[in-house]
Scaffold this motif. Structure first.
Motif, PDB file in Angstrom:
ATOM      1  N   ASN A 108      -5.317   2.382 159.723  1.00 26.06           N
ATOM      2  CA  ASN A 108      -6.344   3.391 159.573  1.00 26.06           C
ATOM      3  C   ASN A 108      -7.629   2.962 160.263  1.00 26.06           C
ATOM      4  OD1 ASN A 108      -4.454   4.469 157.753  1.00 26.06           O
ATOM      5  ND2 ASN A 108      -5.314   3.236 156.129  1.00 26.06           N
ATOM      6  N   ASP A 109      -8.368   3.938 160.714  1.00 23.73           N
ATOM      7  CA  ASP A 109      -9.682   3.661 161.294  1.00 23.73           C
ATOM      8  C   ASP A 109     -10.797   3.973 160.305  1.00 23.73           C
ATOM      9  OD1 ASP A 109      -8.227   5.040 164.182  1.00 23.73           O
ATOM     10  OD2 ASP A 109      -8.739   2.924 163.938  1.00 23.73           O
ATOM     11  N   TYR A 110     -10.510   4.907 159.402  1.00 20.75           N
ATOM     12  CA  TYR A 110     -11.553   5.360 158.487  1.00 20.75           C
ATOM     13  C   TYR A 110     -10.980   5.521 157.085  1.00 20.75           C
ATOM     14  CZ  TYR A 110     -13.142   6.736 163.123  1.00 20.75           C
ATOM     15  OH  TYR A 110     -13.458   6.737 164.461  1.00 20.75           O
ATOM     16  N   TRP A 111     -11.813   5.217 156.086  1.00 22.31           N
ATOM     17  CA  TRP A 111     -11.442   5.384 154.678  1.00 22.31           C
ATOM     18  C   TRP A 111     -12.484   6.245 153.978  1.00 22.31           C
ATOM     19  CZ3 TRP A 111      -6.965   3.921 152.558  1.00 22.31           C
ATOM     20  CH2 TRP A 111      -6.242   2.872 153.120  1.00 22.31           C
ATOM     21  N   GLY A 112     -12.000   7.052 153.027  1.00 24.50           N
ATOM     22  CA  GLY A 112     -12.902   7.731 152.129  1.00 24.50           C
ATOM     23  C   GLY A 112     -12.998   6.968 150.823  1.00 24.50           C
ATOM     24  N   GLN A 113     -13.887   7.403 149.940  1.00 24.25           N
ATOM     25  CA  GLN A 113     -13.961   6.756 148.631  1.00 24.25           C
ATOM     26  C   GLN A 113     -12.790   7.255 147.802  1.00 24.25           C
ATOM     27  OE1 GLN A 113     -15.140   9.682 149.008  1.00 24.25           O
ATOM     28  NE2 GLN A 113     -15.222  10.686 147.030  1.00 24.25           N
ATOM     29  N   GLY A 114     -12.455   6.584 146.752  1.00 24.59           N
ATOM     30  CA  GLY A 114     -11.317   6.978 145.942  1.00 24.59           C
ATOM     31  C   GLY A 114     -11.655   8.065 144.946  1.00 24.59           C
ATOM     32  N   THR A 115     -10.615   8.752 144.509  1.00 27.82           N
ATOM     33  CA  THR A 115     -10.742   9.721 143.426  1.00 27.82           C
ATOM     34  C   THR A 115      -9.628   9.433 142.428  1.00 27.82           C
ATOM     35  OG1 THR A 115     -10.925  12.078 142.874  1.00 27.82           O
ATOM     36  CG2 THR A 115      -9.379  11.509 144.631  1.00 27.82           C
ATOM     37  N   LEU A 116      -9.983   9.338 141.157  1.00 27.61           N
ATOM     38  CA  LEU A 116      -9.041   8.900 140.137  1.00 27.61           C
ATOM     39  C   LEU A 116      -8.192  10.058 139.635  1.00 27.61           C
ATOM     40  CD1 LEU A 116      -7.969   6.727 138.171  1.00 27.61           C
ATOM     41  CD2 LEU A 116      -9.874   7.319 136.647  1.00 27.61           C
ATOM     42  N   VAL A 117      -6.894   9.832 139.631  1.00 31.64           N
ATOM     43  CA  VAL A 117      -5.936  10.770 139.052  1.00 31.64           C
ATOM     44  C   VAL A 117      -5.284  10.079 137.861  1.00 31.64           C
ATOM     45  CG1 VAL A 117      -3.768  12.000 139.418  1.00 31.64           C
ATOM     46  CG2 VAL A 117      -5.513  11.966 141.219  1.00 31.64           C
ATOM     47  N   THR A 118      -5.380  10.708 136.709  1.00 29.70           N
ATOM     48  CA  THR A 118      -4.777  10.160 135.498  1.00 29.70           C
ATOM     49  C   THR A 118      -3.810  11.179 134.931  1.00 29.70           C
ATOM     50  OG1 THR A 118      -6.794   8.915 134.997  1.00 29.70           O
ATOM     51  CG2 THR A 118      -5.192   9.177 133.226  1.00 29.70           C
ATOM     52  N   VAL A 119      -2.553  10.769 134.768  1.00 28.97           N
ATOM     53  CA  VAL A 119      -1.523  11.649 134.233  1.00 28.97           C
ATOM     54  C   VAL A 119      -1.092  11.107 132.883  1.00 28.97           C
ATOM     55  CG1 VAL A 119       0.708  12.731 134.646  1.00 28.97           C
ATOM     56  CG2 VAL A 119      -0.757  12.116 136.589  1.00 28.97           C
ATOM     57  N   SER A 120      -1.312  11.889 131.860  1.00 26.63           N
ATOM     58  CA  SER A 120      -0.965  11.457 130.509  1.00 26.63           C
ATOM     59  C   SER A 120       0.445  11.913 130.157  1.00 26.63           C
ATOM     60  CB  SER A 120      -1.962  12.024 129.500  1.00 26.63           C
ATOM     61  OG  SER A 120      -1.901  13.436 129.497  1.00 26.63           O
ATOM     62  N   SER A 121       1.101  11.107 129.342  1.00 29.08           N
ATOM     63  CA  SER A 121       2.482  11.435 128.965  1.00 29.08           C
ATOM     64  C   SER A 121       2.532  12.270 127.706  1.00 29.08           C
ATOM     65  CB  SER A 121       3.267  10.137 128.755  1.00 29.08           C
ATOM     66  OG  SER A 121       2.641   9.341 127.778  1.00 29.08           O
TER      67      SER A 121
END
Length: 121
Positions: A108-121
């Motif tokens: 990769n040449d470029y990264w964005g910031q992360g975004t959290l995904v939480t999946v509950s059971s």
């Protein structure tokens, strides 16, 4: 090039989320765009990628559940995530590259910031 990811959140197993990644700056440099994800203690893994022409690729664990797309007129990439599972819980990062096919190879040449995904059971 700057990448801005959004759309993460908390969802129950079986639910859906759509992530977005908006690109700005010298976007003419971008050919490949894609998503990675990372959980604590694990390496960041490639999830999906899409070329400027719309060719898509996915990691096996998300095939049939996730759909990656991009709108070149809006300089935005999307990741539609359906039938989410607890194991999809991670911080999702968008990425871009000037070379076709580079994202799935981790070049990769470029990264964005992360975004959290939480999946509950």
């Amino acid at each position: 090039v700057q990448l801005q990811a959004s759309g993460g959140g908390l969802v129950q197993a079986g639910g859906s989320l759509r992530l977005s990644c908006a690109a700005s700056g010298r976007i003419f440099r971008i050919n490949d765009m894609g998503w990675y994800r990372q959980t604590p203690g694990k390496q960041r893994e490639w999830v999906a990628s899409v070329t400027r022409g719309g060719t898509t690729n996915y990691i096996d664990s998300v095939k049939g559940r996730f759909t990656i797309s991009r709108d070149n007129t809006k300089n935005t990439m999307y990741l539609q995530m359906n039938s989410l599972k607890p194991e999809d819980t991670a911080v999702y990062y968008c990425a871009a590259a000037s070379s076709i096919g580079a994202i799935r190879l981790g070049r990769n040449d470029y990264w964005g910031q992360g975004t959290l995904v939480t999946v509950s059971s």
